[in-house]
Design a protein around this motif. Structure first.
Motif, PDB file in Angstrom:
ATOM      1  N   TYR A   1       0.794  -1.229   0.000  1.00  0.00           N
ATOM      2  CA  TYR A   1       0.000   0.000   0.000  1.00  0.00           C
ATOM      3  C   TYR A   1       0.831   1.286   0.000  1.00  0.00           C
ATOM      4  CZ  TYR A   1      -4.368  -2.575   0.730  1.00  0.00           C
ATOM      5  OH  TYR A   1      -5.451  -3.394   0.582  1.00  0.00           O
TER       6      TYR A   1
ATOM      7  N   PRO B   1      -3.291   4.800   3.264  1.00  0.00           N
ATOM      8  CA  PRO B   1      -4.396   3.855   3.090  1.00  0.00           C
ATOM      9  C   PRO B   1      -4.755   3.167   4.414  1.00  0.00           C
ATOM     10  CG  PRO B   1      -2.808   3.615   1.314  1.00  0.00           C
ATOM     11  CD  PRO B   1      -2.184   4.518   2.348  1.00  0.00           C
ATOM     12  N   VAL B   2      -6.021   2.983   4.634  1.00  0.00           N
ATOM     13  CA  VAL B   2      -6.536   2.423   5.884  1.00  0.00           C
ATOM     14  C   VAL B   2      -5.857   1.105   6.272  1.00  0.00           C
ATOM     15  CG1 VAL B   2      -8.608   1.503   7.011  1.00  0.00           C
ATOM     16  CG2 VAL B   2      -8.728   3.645   5.732  1.00  0.00           C
TER      17      VAL B   2
ATOM     18  N   GLU C   1      -2.900   1.248   8.573  1.00  0.00           N
ATOM     19  CA  GLU C   1      -3.111   1.682   9.953  1.00  0.00           C
ATOM     20  C   GLU C   1      -3.911   0.666  10.771  1.00  0.00           C
ATOM     21  OE1 GLU C   1      -4.841   5.596   9.269  1.00  0.00           O
ATOM     22  OE2 GLU C   1      -2.852   6.473   9.496  1.00  0.00           O
ATOM     23  N   ALA C   2      -4.221  -0.466  10.166  1.00  0.00           N
ATOM     24  CA  ALA C   2      -5.022  -1.480  10.850  1.00  0.00           C
ATOM     25  C   ALA C   2      -4.262  -2.070  12.030  1.00  0.00           C
ATOM     26  CB  ALA C   2      -5.395  -2.589   9.867  1.00  0.00           C
TER      27      ALA C   2
ATOM     28  N   ASP D   1     -12.010  -6.816   3.489  1.00  0.00           N
ATOM     29  CA  ASP D   1     -11.485  -5.583   4.065  1.00  0.00           C
ATOM     30  C   ASP D   1     -10.159  -5.183   3.438  1.00  0.00           C
ATOM     31  OD1 ASP D   1     -11.525  -3.408   5.898  1.00  0.00           O
ATOM     32  OD2 ASP D   1     -10.231  -4.522   7.261  1.00  0.00           O
ATOM     33  N   SER D   2      -9.321  -6.167   3.119  1.00  0.00           N
ATOM     34  CA  SER D   2      -8.031  -5.871   2.498  1.00  0.00           C
ATOM     35  C   SER D   2      -7.514  -7.109   1.791  1.00  0.00           C
ATOM     36  CB  SER D   2      -7.022  -5.419   3.560  1.00  0.00           C
ATOM     37  OG  SER D   2      -5.748  -5.190   2.987  1.00  0.00           O
TER      38      SER D   2
ATOM     39  N   ASN E   1     -10.083   2.637  -2.928  1.00  0.00           N
ATOM     40  CA  ASN E   1      -9.956   4.065  -3.160  1.00  0.00           C
ATOM     41  C   ASN E   1     -10.066   4.331  -4.656  1.00  0.00           C
ATOM     42  OD1 ASN E   1      -8.456   6.723  -3.608  1.00  0.00           O
ATOM     43  ND2 ASN E   1      -8.662   6.633  -1.392  1.00  0.00           N
TER      44      ASN E   1
ATOM     45  N   TYR F   1     -11.619   9.834   2.279  1.00  0.00           N
ATOM     46  CA  TYR F   1     -11.492   8.755   1.309  1.00  0.00           C
ATOM     47  C   TYR F   1     -12.607   8.796   0.267  1.00  0.00           C
ATOM     48  CZ  TYR F   1      -8.244   7.038   4.778  1.00  0.00           C
ATOM     49  OH  TYR F   1      -7.197   6.932   5.658  1.00  0.00           O
TER      50      TYR F   1
ATOM     51  N   ARG G   1     -14.256   6.466  -2.207  1.00  0.00           N
ATOM     52  CA  ARG G   1     -14.278   5.007  -2.336  1.00  0.00           C
ATOM     53  C   ARG G   1     -15.261   4.518  -3.395  1.00  0.00           C
ATOM     54  NH1 ARG G   1     -14.087   4.092   4.141  1.00  0.00           N
ATOM     55  NH2 ARG G   1     -11.804   4.100   4.321  1.00  0.00           N
TER      56      ARG G   1
END
Length: 158
Positions: free
Chosen positions: A24, A35-36, A39-40, A74-75, A112, A138, A140
């Motif tokens: 990312y 990107p989220v 930071e997870a 989620d990812s 994104n 964001y 999305r």
């Protein structure tokens, strides 16, 4: 690369973080924010049984969240060193199989809008664009994939 996709363990957390950050990081400049997934709380996601990995060492990561009516992707990411090897494709096929195993009829995700590569990838795997929505900083694109029942999985009638 080993094609096994397995539930991540606490020992995998550092590598999950490394792969996620490597995948990312290039988007930070393009989208203007971190990107989220970077930071997870990877340790918490692993502890919750939401993270699946592939490779030894780990080169691909999935974060999946079962919801009552769908599986939320989620990812999904692969380390840049293994792009083009089929690792991402294997992960996407695993998502479908996992949703079916959970009895969920569809998969949902968002990406994104500035990650334009994804806008080419997801439709090739049966995802349809549902909506574009700004959420905080964001922008999305929300996708969904309705899963057709697997052939041969129905009951036999006599």
């Amino acid at each position: 690369m080993n094609d096994e996709i397995r539930l991540a363990t606490p020992d995998d957390v550092p590598r999950v973080r490394e792969v996620t950050d490597a995948a990312y990081r290039p988007y930070i400049e393009r989208i203007g924010v971190v990107p989220v997934p970077m930071e997870a709380d990877h340790a918490a996601n692993v502890a919750a049984g939401r993270v699946f990995v592939t490779g030894h060492p780990v080169v691909g990561v999935l974060v999946l969240v079962p919801e009552p009516d769908h599986l939320f992707l989620d990812s999904i990411c692969v380390h840049p060193d293994v792009r083009g090897t089929g690792a991402g494709r294997a992960l996407l096929h695993f998502v479908d199989a996992h949703a079916r195993a959970l009895g969920l009829p569809e998969v949902r995700l968002y990406t994104n809008a500035m990650m334009w590569e994804n806008q080419k990838i997801y439709p090739r795997y049966g995802y349809e664009l549902v909506e574009r929505r700004a959420e905080g900083v964001y922008d999305r694109l929300h996708y969904r994939k309705v899963l057709a029942p697997e052939s041969g999985s129905g009951a036999v009638r006599g």
